[in-house]
Scaffold this active site. Structure first.
Site, PDB file in Angstrom:
ATOM      1  N   TYR A 146      66.896  70.363  84.987  1.00 43.83           N
ATOM      2  CA  TYR A 146      68.344  70.399  85.254  1.00 43.83           C
ATOM      3  C   TYR A 146      68.525  70.265  86.754  1.00 43.83           C
ATOM      4  O   TYR A 146      67.920  71.010  87.531  1.00 43.83           O
ATOM      5  CB  TYR A 146      68.920  71.722  84.759  1.00 43.83           C
ATOM      6  CG  TYR A 146      70.388  71.934  85.105  1.00 43.83           C
ATOM      7  CD1 TYR A 146      71.390  71.267  84.406  1.00 43.83           C
ATOM      8  CD2 TYR A 146      70.764  72.805  86.132  1.00 43.83           C
ATOM      9  CE1 TYR A 146      72.728  71.471  84.718  1.00 43.83           C
ATOM     10  CE2 TYR A 146      72.096  73.009  86.445  1.00 43.83           C
ATOM     11  CZ  TYR A 146      73.072  72.339  85.734  1.00 43.83           C
ATOM     12  OH  TYR A 146      74.396  72.537  86.044  1.00 43.83           O
ATOM     13  N   ASP A 241      63.326  68.402  93.478  1.00 43.79           N
ATOM     14  CA  ASP A 241      64.458  69.323  93.407  1.00 43.79           C
ATOM     15  C   ASP A 241      63.887  70.733  93.559  1.00 43.79           C
ATOM     16  O   ASP A 241      63.372  71.313  92.592  1.00 43.79           O
ATOM     17  CB  ASP A 241      65.180  69.143  92.068  1.00 43.79           C
ATOM     18  CG  ASP A 241      66.316  70.150  91.894  1.00 43.79           C
ATOM     19  OD1 ASP A 241      66.414  71.095  92.697  1.00 43.79           O
ATOM     20  OD2 ASP A 241      67.089  69.989  90.929  1.00 43.79           O
ATOM     21  N   LYS A 269      70.551  77.634  96.893  1.00 40.31           N
ATOM     22  CA  LYS A 269      70.269  79.033  96.555  1.00 40.31           C
ATOM     23  C   LYS A 269      69.836  79.875  97.764  1.00 40.31           C
ATOM     24  O   LYS A 269      70.689  80.325  98.511  1.00 40.31           O
ATOM     25  CB  LYS A 269      69.236  79.080  95.422  1.00 40.31           C
ATOM     26  CG  LYS A 269      69.744  78.267  94.192  1.00 40.31           C
ATOM     27  CD  LYS A 269      69.294  78.798  92.894  1.00 40.31           C
ATOM     28  CE  LYS A 269      69.622  77.898  91.716  1.00 40.31           C
ATOM     29  NZ  LYS A 269      70.682  78.321  90.874  1.00 40.31           N
TER      30      LYS A 269
HETATM   31  N1  HOZ Z   1      70.307  76.481  87.961  1.00 35.86           N
HETATM   32  C1  HOZ Z   1      71.107  77.572  87.567  1.00 35.86           C
HETATM   33  C2  HOZ Z   1      70.735  78.090  86.213  1.00 35.86           C
HETATM   34  N2  HOZ Z   1      69.639  77.515  85.623  1.00 35.86           N
HETATM   35  C3  HOZ Z   1      72.518  77.223  87.683  1.00 35.86           C
HETATM   36  C4  HOZ Z   1      73.427  78.362  87.536  1.00 35.86           C
HETATM   37  C5  HOZ Z   1      74.724  77.911  86.979  1.00 35.86           C
HETATM   38  O1  HOZ Z   1      74.772  76.843  86.352  1.00 35.86           O
HETATM   39  O2  HOZ Z   1      75.697  78.640  87.151  1.00 35.86           O
END
Ligand code: HOZ
Length: 429
Positions: A146, A241, A269
């Site tokens: 993702y 990423d 982050k």
């Molecule tokens: N990468 C985060 C969760 N896997 C994103 C958090 C979100 O989408 O709020």
């Protein structure tokens, strides 16, 4: 906030009337595990305090940023000091330069960097830059990875998209999706075939080098090196990423730990210390393709925001002490050992991939090395485990497909208590 804050149930009822699903990001919803999300009124160290005055040991860590625990005094002080001077200038500011210096110093592959306001913007911009630089259109991503929610990347995606059943989001034109080639993670033959079938057309390959969005998955030995080799051979850019793993797996992220040099890296982050931030950087000749020097346009009103920069700089300065990473790994190891021991006693199949302060718990006897094997995890068993932990004061992400995070504040009583709770939760399965 006063302890008279409305209870979670009443806040959620109000939120449901006005906010889709009652949440401002789908990962916060409890739909895949059942029940309703709790609201948090404050957070300190390793714990969250809910609107219902419950204290929870937190293994979500605001989805990664809180590596020093919540509300760290040095980060709070840095934000307070920056606040004295104003919240946003819309001009260059001194913090941006220090942030760039820290990122370039610590992340091996980054020679130049541009700040954004989120990880999504960072990955979206890196992909555009790869396309503009190579003058090619296609990109490769991996199922379960993702990279935020831009159109090119929300295909066979992990995180909330997978948790809530929409790994291929509606709203993405088929013509866009055709430019994204999705391959299984950890599969060299699939890479060979994709490059052979799309000779001279692939702008770049984007990967979470340690995947954290379909649970936590590590690459097979040699896989990342092969990815580096094949992208170089075909003139495609390699984009790491490291929004989750940057400054978390090591100061220089996975690329430092694995000694692989990508062309571009995306961050977020931790570099914002809990305020909204993202960044992408890499080889100077590629980065200089960005406007105003080059033809690839990318922008942001709040990019390099002074408060976010101040928080991020404080967070990165605390990480200058490399011992932190060894200490975090010990905590992760303690947790992994406790879960494995409890599962063994009870005869429950479990996989606990862990590296440093990232981990996952998959209820399966199959080693998890890609999207398909992650989905073999028993989601019903995870749900039972999740609620048993939550009922006893330990908060894990409300999804079988998210990584867990530790912070330096988990050291001591918090990790001991969490291990006790998880052990009891597994025994009760
Ligand atoms: N990468 C985060 C969760 N896997 C994103 C958090 C979100 O989408 O709020």
């Amino acid at each position: 906030m006063p302890s008279t804050a409305p209870a979670s149930s009443s806040l959620f009822a109000r939120a449901l009337q006005l906010i889709p699903g009652g949440v401002n990001s789908p990962v916060r919803a409890f739909r895949s595990v059942g029940g309703a999300p709790f609201f948090v009124k404050s957070a300190q160290g390793a714990t969250l305090t809910t609107s219902d005055d419950r204290t929870l040991i937190d293994f979500v860590c605001t989805w990664g940023p809180a590596i020093h625990g919540h509300n760290h005094p040095a980060i709070k002080a840095a934000i307070a000091a920056a606040l004295e001077n104003g919240t946003s200038f819309g001009t260059p500011n001194p913090y941006e330069v220090e942030m760039a210096e820290l990122i370039v110093k610590f992340v091996p592959s980054i020679q130049k960097v541009r700040m954004t306001s989120s990880g999504t913007e960072a990955t979206m911009s890196a992909v555009r830059l790869a396309r503009g630089f190579t003058k090619r259109d296609k990109i490769i991503k991996f199922s379960g990875c993702y990279h935020g929610h831009s159109d090119s990347l929300l295909i066979k995606a992990g995180s909330g998209a997978l948790t809530h059943g929409y790994p291929d989001s509606a709203g993405i034109p088929a013509s866009f999706a055709r430019e994204t080639i999705v391959l299984p993670y950890n599969d060299r033959a699939a890479l060979d075939a994709a490059f052979a079938a799309n000779r001279g057309q692939i702008a770049g390959v984007i990967i979470e080098p340690y995947c954290g969005n379909v649970g936590f998955i590590m690459p097979d030995p040699g896989y990342l090196a092969y990815l580096r080799e094949i992208t170089t051979r075909h003139g495609a850019l390699l984009i790491f990423d490291e929004v989750m793993t940057g400054f978390r797996i090591a100061q220089g992220g996975v690329q430092e730990r694995e000694a692989i040099t990508p062309d571009l890296t995306c961050l977020g982050k931790i570099i914002g210390g809990g305020l909204p931030v993202g960044a992408f950087g890499g080889r100077a000749d590629i980065m200089d393709y960005l406007a105003p020097l080059g033809p690839v346009y990318q922008a942001g009103t709040l990019s390099g925001n002074p408060l976010a920069m101040a928080a991020g700089i404080a967070s990165l300065r605390l990480l200058a002490n490399r011992h932190i990473y060894a200490a975090l790994d010990l905590l992760g190891h303690q947790l992994r050992t406790a879960v494995l021991a409890a599962a063994k006693t009870k005869g429950i199949p479990v996989q606990v991939p862990q590296c440093g302060s990232m981990f996952s718990i998959f209820f399966t006897d199959t080693p998890v090395r890609d999207y398909d094997t992650a989905l073999k995890g028993d989601a019903k068993r995870f749900t039972k485990f999740f609620h048993a932990c939550l009922d006893n004061g330990v908060y894990l992400a409300p999804s079988a497909y998210e990584a867990g995070f530790l912070s330096t504040a988990h050291d001591g009583p918090a990790i001991d208590r969490a291990c006790e709770v998880m052990t009891a939760a597994i025994r009760a399965l």
